[in-house]
Motif scaffolding. Structure first.
Motif, PDB file in Angstrom:
ATOM      1  N   UNK B 176       0.660  -1.216  -0.070  1.00  0.00           N
ATOM      2  CA  UNK B 176       0.308  -0.169  -0.617  1.00  0.00           C
ATOM      3  C   UNK B 176       0.804   1.767  -0.184  1.00  0.00           C
ATOM      4  N   UNK B 177       1.712   1.259   0.816  1.00  0.00           N
ATOM      5  CA  UNK B 177       2.654   2.440   0.991  1.00  0.00           C
ATOM      6  C   UNK B 177       3.193   2.705  -0.735  1.00  0.00           C
ATOM      7  N   UNK B 252      16.077   8.665  -3.647  1.00  0.00           N
ATOM      8  CA  UNK B 252      16.002  10.119  -2.476  1.00  0.00           C
ATOM      9  C   UNK B 252      16.232   9.167  -1.044  1.00  0.00           C
ATOM     10  N   UNK B 253      17.030   9.731  -0.350  1.00  0.00           N
ATOM     11  CA  UNK B 253      16.152   9.374   1.233  1.00  0.00           C
ATOM     12  C   UNK B 253      14.512   9.609   1.343  1.00  0.00           C
ATOM     13  N   UNK B 256      13.756   6.146   1.222  1.00  0.00           N
ATOM     14  CA  UNK B 256      14.581   5.193   1.753  1.00  0.00           C
ATOM     15  C   UNK B 256      14.081   5.454   3.186  1.00  0.00           C
ATOM     16  N   UNK B 257      14.039   6.337   2.918  1.00  0.00           N
ATOM     17  CA  UNK B 257      12.101   5.916   4.315  1.00  0.00           C
ATOM     18  C   UNK B 257      11.542   6.260   3.854  1.00  0.00           C
ATOM     19  N   UNK B 258      10.874   5.660   3.179  1.00  0.00           N
ATOM     20  CA  UNK B 258       9.506   5.051   2.625  1.00  0.00           C
ATOM     21  C   UNK B 258       9.024   6.471   2.744  1.00  0.00           C
ATOM     22  N   UNK B 259       9.088   7.876   2.329  1.00  0.00           N
ATOM     23  CA  UNK B 259       8.257   9.060   2.689  1.00  0.00           C
ATOM     24  C   UNK B 259       7.915   8.752   1.011  1.00  0.00           C
ATOM     25  N   UNK B 260       6.592   8.840   0.438  1.00  0.00           N
ATOM     26  CA  UNK B 260       6.215   8.998  -0.764  1.00  0.00           C
ATOM     27  C   UNK B 260       5.619   9.874  -1.516  1.00  0.00           C
ATOM     28  N   UNK B 263       3.017  11.444   0.773  1.00  0.00           N
ATOM     29  CA  UNK B 263       2.840  11.604   2.590  1.00  0.00           C
ATOM     30  C   UNK B 263       3.284  13.713   2.193  1.00  0.00           C
ATOM     31  N   UNK B 268      -1.837  14.481   5.378  1.00  0.00           N
ATOM     32  CA  UNK B 268      -3.263  14.259   6.689  1.00  0.00           C
ATOM     33  C   UNK B 268      -3.342  15.331   7.351  1.00  0.00           C
ATOM     34  N   UNK B 270      -7.011  17.825   9.471  1.00  0.00           N
ATOM     35  CA  UNK B 270      -8.019  17.357  10.420  1.00  0.00           C
ATOM     36  C   UNK B 270      -9.912  18.265  10.489  1.00  0.00           C
ATOM     37  N   UNK B 275      -8.926  12.699  10.673  1.00  0.00           N
ATOM     38  CA  UNK B 275      -8.086  13.345   9.748  1.00  0.00           C
ATOM     39  C   UNK B 275      -8.490  12.608   8.348  1.00  0.00           C
ATOM     40  N   UNK B 294       5.544  16.586  10.853  1.00  0.00           N
ATOM     41  CA  UNK B 294       4.787  15.845  12.154  1.00  0.00           C
ATOM     42  C   UNK B 294       6.968  14.833  11.782  1.00  0.00           C
ATOM     43  N   UNK B 295       7.446  14.654  11.381  1.00  0.00           N
ATOM     44  CA  UNK B 295       8.434  14.308  10.720  1.00  0.00           C
ATOM     45  C   UNK B 295       9.564  14.398  11.697  1.00  0.00           C
TER      46      UNK B 295
END
Ligand SMILES: [Ca+2]
Ligand SMILES: [Ca+2]
Lengths: 162, 402, 402
Positions: B176-177, B252-253, B256-260, B263, B268, B270, B275, B294-295
């Motif tokens: 899904x990611x 990219x970095x 690598x970190x699963x950031x798409x 994101x 998200x 509110x 959310x 958030x990150x």
């Protein structure tokens, strides 16, 4: 270092003993039970000082450590994990062989993640978050919120020369 | 449960699935935020942005030389929000004479209507015929990314699916990611139209960087496709690079970190303690708080300043590369005017083709370096080197022949 | 129980303060880890490392051309651990003929003995005379970074203190965190010796990047100092860039986040539960767990791969830049041989000086891009462009005069 030698010679026995004592102590009363999950108790170990300090400044500081770090699906599981992890923590604390940098394990991460969702289910109600199925979804809370409880600035302050 | 306010799957009548209107009531948060794509406020860094007539050609006049003889010299604007996709497409001066393949990335009409009927047939029909039946509301609707029956994300651009399959990746069985990247990646990538049947294809086989993609075109892996056009001044056979956002991000970095893409570009948001996914796919620095903080623990100012610095460094080299390429075309032309032969100019023309490819790969990418700083800067360094080599080679030839 | 975050201060006899031996018993964890600087294992990325005779000149032969006529063409090795500082210094072929200022960054002898007695006087005395009294154990001891009375970090290299003061920064009233960078920065930076009295000075006044430092040298801010040497082939007045590690780091993402040299190169370790600062200042990828993973969630493999990628991208452009600069020197020489005048070659020589400065700024920096990827890559892009401009200009002159 008699402790260390004792442990190394009788590892199994000590662990089993530790487990029993752990459960027994925890069973003595609800007060002890509550205390043994609190920031004050967990933070009493050297190895936990950093996390306790950062946690005390977080938005979640009113919680118990165990709210996140132990499973809350049922009481038996909770007690078992409490005994098991408490035993491992004690073992390494006594041996003083833990690394400079303690990193949460992948099982530990999963436990924490489940707990996030336990409290925040509603928040996540409308977006894709199949927690439990796989951490590979919007349900991987720690992908975006890993600094929620302990910050991300792990600078620890110096070692004092006194 | 009575308190359950979670989003319920709505049944959208089949004849209204391609538009947006029918989704409005069922998914108001998503719909309303999608409509914010009409916003045309400038980019916080000055790179990108969403104003109409935000022309690359005016901003970087060297492009007029570099695309001489090709439609991109007529009009080439910075991209705007997805709600403009149809309008900008219909109005571009590049449109006349194009084929149906052009609509591949402008709505799901091509898939839900044409492709389902007869595969890639639409690709080589005249564009006017192909776009005539598409209604205004059907350009870039919800179905562009969602399966209207389930509202699940979908990846259906067959050119992308095939190209990823050649890399051993089955995008429809991806996690899904990963889908949160592929749903964007199916359009935001480098492509060409095959000579054989006009379908969309991607030069991913050898790797996802400018050098690997160049090798793809050089080695015959693109079949009968050899160039996009012949440059008006240098007569070099040129390639146009298009928006390799996916390829840039992919190594990219953040990847690598699963950031798409999602994101950052669809964080998200509110409302009432719940959310929802922002559908305003814009410059994330317009929503730094939700997109980045958030990150990241740095302040919004620190992060913005960093993106700005990376952009400034990239733009500095991009301009040097672009201008040197322009000079290379002119140098070859001067040599031709002075009598140099096609045989003599074979190597210089290859050099300017390669140099421009590297420059354009960056100029056409949309993150101004931020999506992958060192990869993008390496590509620009190569461009500067090759463009100068072209000039030196050409001058050496001239020295001999004068 | 021993407090695991403190250490007892020991009294070190005054006559033993400059060495290391006397600290051994009081601070065994720090002492023993410092002695690991004797390790000579190769670098995990292949860049840097600590083997003896790890020669830059062999690895990148273009350096022999670029430093022609200067001592760096004789011997130029990659840096090794701090415990080798004295030995490598005494053995380098670059030493004969130098002055006392050279020892400024090799031990605290220069400060505790010479500077305290008579300021910068030692700087212009012959090196042999100045280094004669320094015993083996007194090169790079604990006092190099610590005040031996208090064991506090100290920043005492007056050239650095003055140069930072000109930027409005009082390094000795800096925060503790900043001191964790300044203690390294006092040596790991670009410097020159003033013509006036041979003292160490730093070109920081206009900013901490290669362009600003070049401007410093061009504008007369360096006083009577104009060049380090005249290039043997091109006769251009050249500058040597030295290890601008501080400048590179200072504007990086890590610096933005308050991450200093010490956080990566001297991570906290534990032995028997006792926490201490590692004194093995080496490639942090030899201690990825402690150096990186305390802040990063990615796996050690992912992080190493990322550092490798940045290094590979940097090295690719560094080689192109270095070789193009070498070719520029040769092109000017060819023009001279063919009769070009000094007046004609004025501009090409300025261009090769500038091109080489940018290249060297990176080649002499020690992080192979990792300390600040886009800044380093921008600098290489400029170098490639200027070096080619030099070649083209020179060829244009030759075309006219032939
Ligand atoms: Ca735009
Ligand atoms: Ca080294």
């Amino acid at each position: 270092m008699e402790f260390k030698e004792l442990f190394q010679k009788h590892t199994l026995a000590c662990l089993a003993g530790g487990f029993v004592i752990g459960v027994a102590v925890c069973g003595i009363g609800s007060a002890a039970m509550a205390f043994s999950g609190s920031p004050a108790f967990c933070g009493s170990c050297h190895a936990m000082k950093g996390e306790a300090a950062t946690f005390a400044m977080s938005s979640h500081r009113a919680l118990e450590c165990t709210d996140c770090h132990l499973p809350h699906d049922n009481a038996v599981h909770y007690m078992f994990e409490k005994g098991r992890t408490g035993m491992i923590d004690t073992y390494h604390e006594v041996l003083r062989d833990y690394p400079a940098n303690i990193k949460i394990s992948s099982e530990g991460r999963q436990t924490v993640n489940d707990n996030c969702l336990r409290c925040h289910q509603t928040t996540m109600g409308s977006v894709h978050a199949d927690v439990g199925v796989s951490m590979d979804t919007g349900g991987d809370c720690l992908k975006c919120h890993s600094s929620i409880a302990h910050g991300s600035n792990h600078l620890e302050g110096g070692i004092k020369v006194e | 449960a009575p308190n359950d306010t979670s989003v319920k799957l709505a049944k959208i009548p089949q004849d209204k699935q391609l538009g947006k209107e029918a989704y409005k009531e069922a998914y108001p948060l998503e719909y309303n935020s999608f409509m914010k794509n009409n916003d045309t406020s400038p980019s916080p860094t000055g790179y990108g942005g969403a104003q109409a007539e935000n022309s690359h050609l005016t901003e970087q006049p060297e492009m007029v030389e570099n695309f001489k003889g090709y439609k991109f010299a007529l009009q080439y604007d910075d991209d705007r929000g997805h709600t403009y996709a149809g309008e900008d497409f219909k109005n571009t001066k590049r449109l006349p004479g194009q084929k149906g393949n052009c609509i591949t990335c402008k709505s799901s009409y091509m898939y839900d209507v044409y492709y389902k009927q007869s595969g890639w047939d639409y690709a080589s029909k005249p564009i006017d015929e192909v776009m005539a039946p598409i209604e205004d509301d059907q350009w870039f609707g919800c179905s562009t990314c969602h399966d209207p029956e389930t509202m699940e994300l979908r990846v259906y651009q067959q050119g992308f699916i095939d190209s990823m399959a050649r890399r051993g990746i089955d995008v429809n069985n991806a996690s899904h990611n990963d889908k949160r990247a592929y749903v964007c990646a199916q359009c935001h990538n480098e492509y060409y139209f095959t000579k054989e049947d006009g379908r969309v294809n991607h030069p991913f086989d050898n790797g996802l960087d400018a050098e690997s993609e160049y090798e793809f075109y050089q080695s015959g892996q693109a079949g009968a496709f050899k160039q996009d056009w012949i440059h008006a001044d240098s007569k070099a056979p040129m390639l146009k690079a298009q928006h390799p956002d996916f390829e840039t991000w992919a190594t990219s970095v953040h990847a690598d970190a699963g950031v798409t893409c999602v994101d950052c570009h669809m964080p998200y948001m509110r409302e009432n303690g719940q959310k929802y996914t922002s559908h305003w796919m814009t410059n994330p620095l317009k929503t730094t708080e939700e997109s980045c903080l958030k990150c990241h623990d740095e302040s919004a100012e620190t992060l913005k300043a960093r993106v700005q610095t990376i952009g400034d460094n990239t733009f500095k080299l991009q301009r040097i590369a672009g201008k040197t390429v322009a000079q290379a075309h002119k140098t070859i032309k001067a040599a031709m005017d002075a009598g140099a032969t096609d045989e003599q100019l074979e190597e210089p023309r290859q050099l300017v083709r390669e140099a421009q490819w590297y420059w354009d790969w960056v100029a056409a990418e949309n993150g101004m370096g931020f999506h992958n700083p060192d990869k993008i800067m390496r590509t620009l360094g190569l461009s500067i080197d090759k463009a100068h080599q072209c000039i030196e080679k050409t001058n050496a030839i001239m020295k001999g022949s004068l």
